[in-house]
Design a protein around this motif. Structure first.
Motif, PDB file in Angstrom:
ATOM      1  N   GLU A 223      72.092 -37.758  11.541  1.00  0.00           N
ATOM      2  CA  GLU A 223      73.117 -38.014  12.535  1.00  0.00           C
ATOM      3  C   GLU A 223      73.743 -36.709  13.038  1.00  0.00           C
ATOM      4  OE1 GLU A 223      75.351 -41.472  11.223  1.00  0.00           O
ATOM      5  OE2 GLU A 223      77.127 -40.372  11.879  1.00  0.00           O
ATOM      6  N   ALA A 224      73.909 -36.603  14.333  1.00  0.00           N
ATOM      7  CA  ALA A 224      74.645 -35.471  14.903  1.00  0.00           C
ATOM      8  C   ALA A 224      76.081 -35.512  14.378  1.00  0.00           C
ATOM      9  CB  ALA A 224      74.650 -35.566  16.422  1.00  0.00           C
ATOM     10  N   GLY A 225      76.674 -34.335  14.211  1.00  0.00           N
ATOM     11  CA  GLY A 225      78.056 -34.300  13.733  1.00  0.00           C
ATOM     12  C   GLY A 225      78.124 -34.093  12.231  1.00  0.00           C
ATOM     13  N   ILE A 226      77.066 -34.480  11.507  1.00  0.00           N
ATOM     14  CA  ILE A 226      77.001 -34.128  10.091  1.00  0.00           C
ATOM     15  C   ILE A 226      75.698 -33.390   9.807  1.00  0.00           C
ATOM     16  CG2 ILE A 226      78.516 -35.943   9.196  1.00  0.00           C
ATOM     17  CD1 ILE A 226      75.969 -37.446   8.343  1.00  0.00           C
ATOM     18  N   ARG A 238      62.151 -42.682  16.472  1.00  0.00           N
ATOM     19  CA  ARG A 238      63.468 -42.920  15.889  1.00  0.00           C
ATOM     20  C   ARG A 238      63.705 -44.427  15.708  1.00  0.00           C
ATOM     21  NH1 ARG A 238      69.339 -40.392  17.272  1.00  0.00           N
ATOM     22  NH2 ARG A 238      68.370 -38.741  16.081  1.00  0.00           N
ATOM     23  N   ASN A 242      71.085 -47.549  14.022  1.00  0.00           N
ATOM     24  CA  ASN A 242      71.720 -46.582  13.129  1.00  0.00           C
ATOM     25  C   ASN A 242      72.181 -47.301  11.860  1.00  0.00           C
ATOM     26  OD1 ASN A 242      74.430 -45.566  12.018  1.00  0.00           O
ATOM     27  ND2 ASN A 242      73.742 -43.774  13.144  1.00  0.00           N
ATOM     28  N   TYR A 243      72.817 -48.444  12.032  1.00  0.00           N
ATOM     29  CA  TYR A 243      73.387 -49.148  10.880  1.00  0.00           C
ATOM     30  C   TYR A 243      72.310 -49.542   9.889  1.00  0.00           C
ATOM     31  CZ  TYR A 243      76.689 -52.101   8.345  1.00  0.00           C
ATOM     32  OH  TYR A 243      77.511 -52.640   7.375  1.00  0.00           O
TER      33      TYR A 243
ATOM     34  N   LEU B  11      94.601 -43.044  -3.226  1.00  0.00           N
ATOM     35  CA  LEU B  11      93.634 -42.575  -2.222  1.00  0.00           C
ATOM     36  C   LEU B  11      94.371 -42.057  -0.985  1.00  0.00           C
ATOM     37  CD1 LEU B  11      90.959 -45.410  -2.630  1.00  0.00           C
ATOM     38  CD2 LEU B  11      91.066 -43.174  -3.763  1.00  0.00           C
ATOM     39  N   PRO B  16      88.329 -44.664   2.980  1.00  0.00           N
ATOM     40  CA  PRO B  16      89.133 -45.820   2.588  1.00  0.00           C
ATOM     41  C   PRO B  16      90.319 -45.430   1.705  1.00  0.00           C
ATOM     42  CG  PRO B  16      87.119 -45.746   1.291  1.00  0.00           C
ATOM     43  CD  PRO B  16      87.000 -44.703   2.365  1.00  0.00           C
ATOM     44  N   THR B  67      80.371 -52.979   7.886  1.00  0.00           N
ATOM     45  CA  THR B  67      81.406 -51.951   7.909  1.00  0.00           C
ATOM     46  C   THR B  67      81.755 -51.636   9.368  1.00  0.00           C
ATOM     47  OG1 THR B  67      79.931 -50.033   7.945  1.00  0.00           O
ATOM     48  CG2 THR B  67      80.378 -51.033   5.805  1.00  0.00           C
ATOM     49  N   ARG B  69      81.054 -49.359  11.368  1.00  0.00           N
ATOM     50  CA  ARG B  69      79.981 -48.982  12.307  1.00  0.00           C
ATOM     51  C   ARG B  69      79.094 -50.171  12.671  1.00  0.00           C
ATOM     52  NH1 ARG B  69      76.363 -43.998  10.748  1.00  0.00           N
ATOM     53  NH2 ARG B  69      78.305 -43.242   9.894  1.00  0.00           N
ATOM     54  N   ARG B  93      83.380 -36.191  15.075  1.00  0.00           N
ATOM     55  CA  ARG B  93      82.168 -36.781  14.543  1.00  0.00           C
ATOM     56  C   ARG B  93      81.880 -38.167  15.096  1.00  0.00           C
ATOM     57  NH1 ARG B  93      80.976 -39.741   8.877  1.00  0.00           N
ATOM     58  NH2 ARG B  93      78.868 -40.312   9.468  1.00  0.00           N
ATOM     59  N   HIS B  96      80.103 -38.381  18.338  1.00  0.00           N
ATOM     60  CA  HIS B  96      78.662 -38.206  18.147  1.00  0.00           C
ATOM     61  C   HIS B  96      78.010 -39.516  17.697  1.00  0.00           C
ATOM     62  CE1 HIS B  96      78.265 -33.938  18.857  1.00  0.00           C
ATOM     63  NE2 HIS B  96      79.255 -33.662  18.038  1.00  0.00           N
ATOM     64  N   LEU B  97      78.722 -40.225  16.836  1.00  0.00           N
ATOM     65  CA  LEU B  97      78.164 -41.497  16.340  1.00  0.00           C
ATOM     66  C   LEU B  97      78.003 -42.508  17.468  1.00  0.00           C
ATOM     67  CD1 LEU B  97      77.224 -43.199  13.909  1.00  0.00           C
ATOM     68  CD2 LEU B  97      79.593 -43.948  13.635  1.00  0.00           C
ATOM     69  N   GLU B 100      75.017 -41.504  19.420  1.00  0.00           N
ATOM     70  CA  GLU B 100      73.768 -41.767  18.702  1.00  0.00           C
ATOM     71  C   GLU B 100      73.422 -43.259  18.694  1.00  0.00           C
ATOM     72  OE1 GLU B 100      72.645 -39.963  15.159  1.00  0.00           O
ATOM     73  OE2 GLU B 100      71.632 -41.786  14.509  1.00  0.00           O
ATOM     74  N   ILE B 101      74.416 -44.097  18.452  1.00  0.00           N
ATOM     75  CA  ILE B 101      74.150 -45.544  18.427  1.00  0.00           C
ATOM     76  C   ILE B 101      73.736 -46.021  19.825  1.00  0.00           C
ATOM     77  CG2 ILE B 101      75.244 -47.806  18.094  1.00  0.00           C
ATOM     78  CD1 ILE B 101      76.807 -46.552  15.749  1.00  0.00           C
ATOM     79  N   TRP B 116      86.768 -29.446  18.720  1.00  0.00           N
ATOM     80  CA  TRP B 116      87.343 -30.229  17.625  1.00  0.00           C
ATOM     81  C   TRP B 116      88.797 -29.782  17.417  1.00  0.00           C
ATOM     82  CZ3 TRP B 116      83.983 -32.443  13.164  1.00  0.00           C
ATOM     83  CH2 TRP B 116      82.810 -32.994  13.692  1.00  0.00           C
ATOM     84  N   GLN B 194      89.630 -50.591   6.579  1.00  0.00           N
ATOM     85  CA  GLN B 194      89.868 -49.653   5.473  1.00  0.00           C
ATOM     86  C   GLN B 194      90.798 -48.489   5.795  1.00  0.00           C
ATOM     87  OE1 GLN B 194      87.059 -49.918   7.221  1.00  0.00           O
ATOM     88  NE2 GLN B 194      86.017 -47.979   7.451  1.00  0.00           N
ATOM     89  N   GLU B 344      93.248 -38.630  -4.608  1.00  0.00           N
ATOM     90  CA  GLU B 344      92.150 -38.160  -3.772  1.00  0.00           C
ATOM     91  C   GLU B 344      92.677 -37.676  -2.429  1.00  0.00           C
ATOM     92  OE1 GLU B 344      88.009 -40.054  -3.224  1.00  0.00           O
ATOM     93  OE2 GLU B 344      89.091 -40.674  -1.426  1.00  0.00           O
ATOM     94  N   PHE B 349      83.732 -32.837   7.692  1.00  0.00           N
ATOM     95  CA  PHE B 349      82.351 -32.875   8.160  1.00  0.00           C
ATOM     96  C   PHE B 349      82.067 -31.743   9.136  1.00  0.00           C
ATOM     97  CE2 PHE B 349      83.413 -37.453   7.789  1.00  0.00           C
ATOM     98  CZ  PHE B 349      82.471 -37.794   6.842  1.00  0.00           C
ATOM     99  N   GLY B 350      80.784 -31.485   9.328  1.00  0.00           N
ATOM    100  CA  GLY B 350      80.290 -30.677  10.446  1.00  0.00           C
ATOM    101  C   GLY B 350      81.001 -29.344  10.544  1.00  0.00           C
ATOM    102  N   PRO B 351      81.479 -28.980  11.741  1.00  0.00           N
ATOM    103  CA  PRO B 351      82.060 -27.648  11.948  1.00  0.00           C
ATOM    104  C   PRO B 351      83.315 -27.394  11.116  1.00  0.00           C
ATOM    105  CG  PRO B 351      82.369 -29.035  13.903  1.00  0.00           C
ATOM    106  CD  PRO B 351      81.442 -29.771  12.977  1.00  0.00           C
TER     107      PRO B 351
END
Lengths: 407, 407
Positions: A223-226, A238, A242-243, B11, B16, B67, B69, B93, B96-97, B100-101, B116, B194, B344, B349-351
């Motif tokens: 995945e982009a972004g991670i 591909r 995604n899920y 948490l 979550p 979930t 996503r 992020r 990007h998701l 991608e989806i 960001w 969550q 916690e 993530f990422g950058p």
């Protein structure tokens, strides 16, 4: 609209059924973080427990976060590239579902059909494989729509010979009927919790062979972004979802712990508890228990002067189809059972709609008292609706099964 | 491997987070059958409750079983036909998701990117829409990867003008920040439980405008095996997913109650309880509470001589990014917080990986004691790691916020 306080139904349909109380308790456990070592420890335990449930050594044994059809779609969409040939032998509603999900994934789907109430012989499946040479064979083990259990033990050998990926949906049968993922050479299996495992719908355990994993790894994308420089994309097309992208889900469950979804922790707690319950009882004892109470229910409904549906040699242990007598309104009976006795029995789909009831004895409800209460309530309800029957015979016949089999 | 007995973690990451105890209790409620009037009654209650959560009158307000996503994918795959243009403004992020989806659903995806830690101005989005004329605009409201909250109030008007479907993922922000589905002219919204709703991951509430529903209804198909002569297939291209086929899911939640998946009842109980909690507190009070404790945490981390991340004018109420000081090992601090204090806090993530921590104050954990414990433990942990700070200043600054804002 405030306190959640449903009536205490006894769910004797084809599933969902009542949860084991310990599974309900597990779900009320407070959460931990997604990458907490406690959580990843539980994830590893779940993988190990479901290897026991599936009778497999497959590394790739984990949960898809959704209902059982989420597991089906994840398995199929990850391995099917558009244009791939997929063979689906259909002997009930869930065969149609496997065909439909494969089609939507872009497969060229071929079906063969058995009449509802029957199953396939291995020769029939081999002949179709020989003709079509599919990439994937998708075959339901237990189809609750007809109550039939498709024998799988000879199919894997055939698939190996023709280099076909062998997938089975065992949602309705797992835990209540024999299932041997490795011995029967399965490449992918998906199930749900809400039948013989005695949990709620919403988590779909799957197991995948090395061959299946190698096939889908060719389609790996990160995945982009991670993404970072260590990740290379695969050469395959591909995956369309995604899920349901199994390579990504494997990396989340694997040692890499690469972020994908946020694991549905409460459902994982439930899945873990279902499998623990099964392991403590033992698979063999659980299957025998489902056979015992299934046989008692079968005898009982015959004692009610009702005719069971389909080829009884291939009936699942955990559910029986019952022809609705011609002079009886099936929905009226179900209504009375539910509202006077708090007992749910099942209706039917498609060609069997209005023709049979489906009565389950599974998971927590594969119990003598549940069988006896259901038979007594059904006897009284049928009697009051004018159905001819001999009072007391249903439970007598059930007791006979218990006397003969229980020792 | 037996009793589920996780340590009592607090948490305070980006989610979550800990569930409200009442939500945990709700999940331990025994099941009822899938078409039991009690169950369909609960489903209707959930629809009504989430209309309140989303500030909408949309009929089509329901849960996707998976979930958050899963909710994203259901919304996107149902409305995107291969080749459709989709615009995704990416500021973290989760942008990007969405891209991608959308891509996997076959869209021709166009992205514009903000650094960001920043958000988009409406003019930037309008300019891109003008240029691309997409079918769908997919825009995250709160992106936990950067803690930023994208203003949405002017975007719907722009989308209406250009006849663009306006979709937002508000998983991280709903319940803790203002959200107005109807007033802001959203066509589709998806969330999860969550974060500020205080439930577990595993159920994705969505709401859909009439325009969105009409768009996807054109792609309606009914599943083989439960089809009867009253159902006509739509003219649009069949949706690529069965599990995420919103027209089918609408017919399951609607008066027709056409069988699709088996609703994940325990997760529905959780979703219902989350929304009940919110309604009893009121949306306004819940948002104010998230603002109060978020402000206290923000002041507190500044009192620890730490620098908050990003454009604070656009920070979500419920999470703050904190620059990890250069001479401090961020993972060591997180490790000590977790293993010495059972608290916690989040990584990134990422950058931003290794550069910021993310500290949440949301749902059940948007509480004064949770804020104070976290600040004290963080102060002590940072002090022992050699970070320069003034003892007691963090909680003093948090208390100042409470004193100023609480009355």
């Amino acid at each position: 609209m405030s306190l959640l306080n449903p009536p205490p139904r006894l769910l004797m349909g084809p599933g969902p059924i009542n949860c084991y109380p310990r599974v309900l308790s597990a779900m009320s456990t407070q959460l931990v973080g997604q990458y907490d070592p406690i959580m990843t420890g539980y994830m590893n335990e779940v993988m190990s427990l479901y290897r026991y449930v599936f009778n497999t050594n497959n590394d790739a044994t984990l949960l898809i976060d959704g209902t059982s059809r989420a597991g089906i779609e994840a398995v199929l969409v990850s391995c099917i590239e558009p244009g791939d040939d997929v063979l689906v032998p259909v002997f009930g509603r869930f065969g149609h579902l496997l065909a439909e999900i494969s089609q939507r994934a872009g497969a060229n789907v071929h079906t063969i059909e058995a009449p509802w109430g029957e199953v396939f012989k291995p020769e029939q499946i081999e002949a179709a494989i020989q003709k079509i040479r599919p990439k994937v064979l998708a075959l339901v083990q237990g189809d609750t729509s007809t109550t039939m259990l498709q024998p799988l033990e000879d199919i894997g050998e055939i698939c190996t010979r023709y280099d076909v990926l062998f997938y089975s949906d065992a949602t309705a049968s797992i835990g209540g009927n024999p299932f041997e993922a490795d011995k029967w050479k399965l490449d992918a299996v998906s199930v749900g919790l809400q039948k013989c495992l005695g949990g709620p719908s919403g988590s779909a355990p799957i197991t995948l062979s090395d061959k299946y994993v190698q096939t889908v790894r060719k389609r790996q994308h990160v995945e982009a972004g991670i993404r970072n420089e260590n990740h290379m994309d695969g050469l395959g097309l591909r995956i369309r979802s995604n899920y349901f992208d199994i390579p990504m889900i494997l990396d989340y469950w694997g040692t890499e712990r690469l972020n994908h979804h946020t694991e549905a922790t409460s459902m994982l707690y439930a899945a873990r508890e279902c499998a623990l319950q099964l392991r403590e009882e033992s698979l063999e004892n659980s299957i025998n228990r489902h056979k015992l109470h299934g046989d008692a229910m079968l005898a009982g409904v015959q004692g009610l002067n009702l005719k069971p549906f389909g080829d009884l040699k291939h009936k699942m242990n955990n559910v029986v189809g019952v022809h609705i007598p011609e002079d009886i309104n099936g929905e009226d009976i179900r209504h009375t059972m539910l509202h006077q006795y708090n007992i749910e029995i099942g209706t039917s789909f498609g060609p069997l709609h209005g023709k049979i009831w489906r009565i389950g004895t599974m998971g927590y409800n594969a119990r003598k008292d549940a069988v006896l209460h259901t038979l007594q309530a059904l006897e009284n309800t049928l009697r009051r609706a004018g159905h001819k029957l001999q009072s007391g015979l249903a439970t007598d016949m059930a007791f006979d099964v218990y006397t003969n089999e229980e020792n």
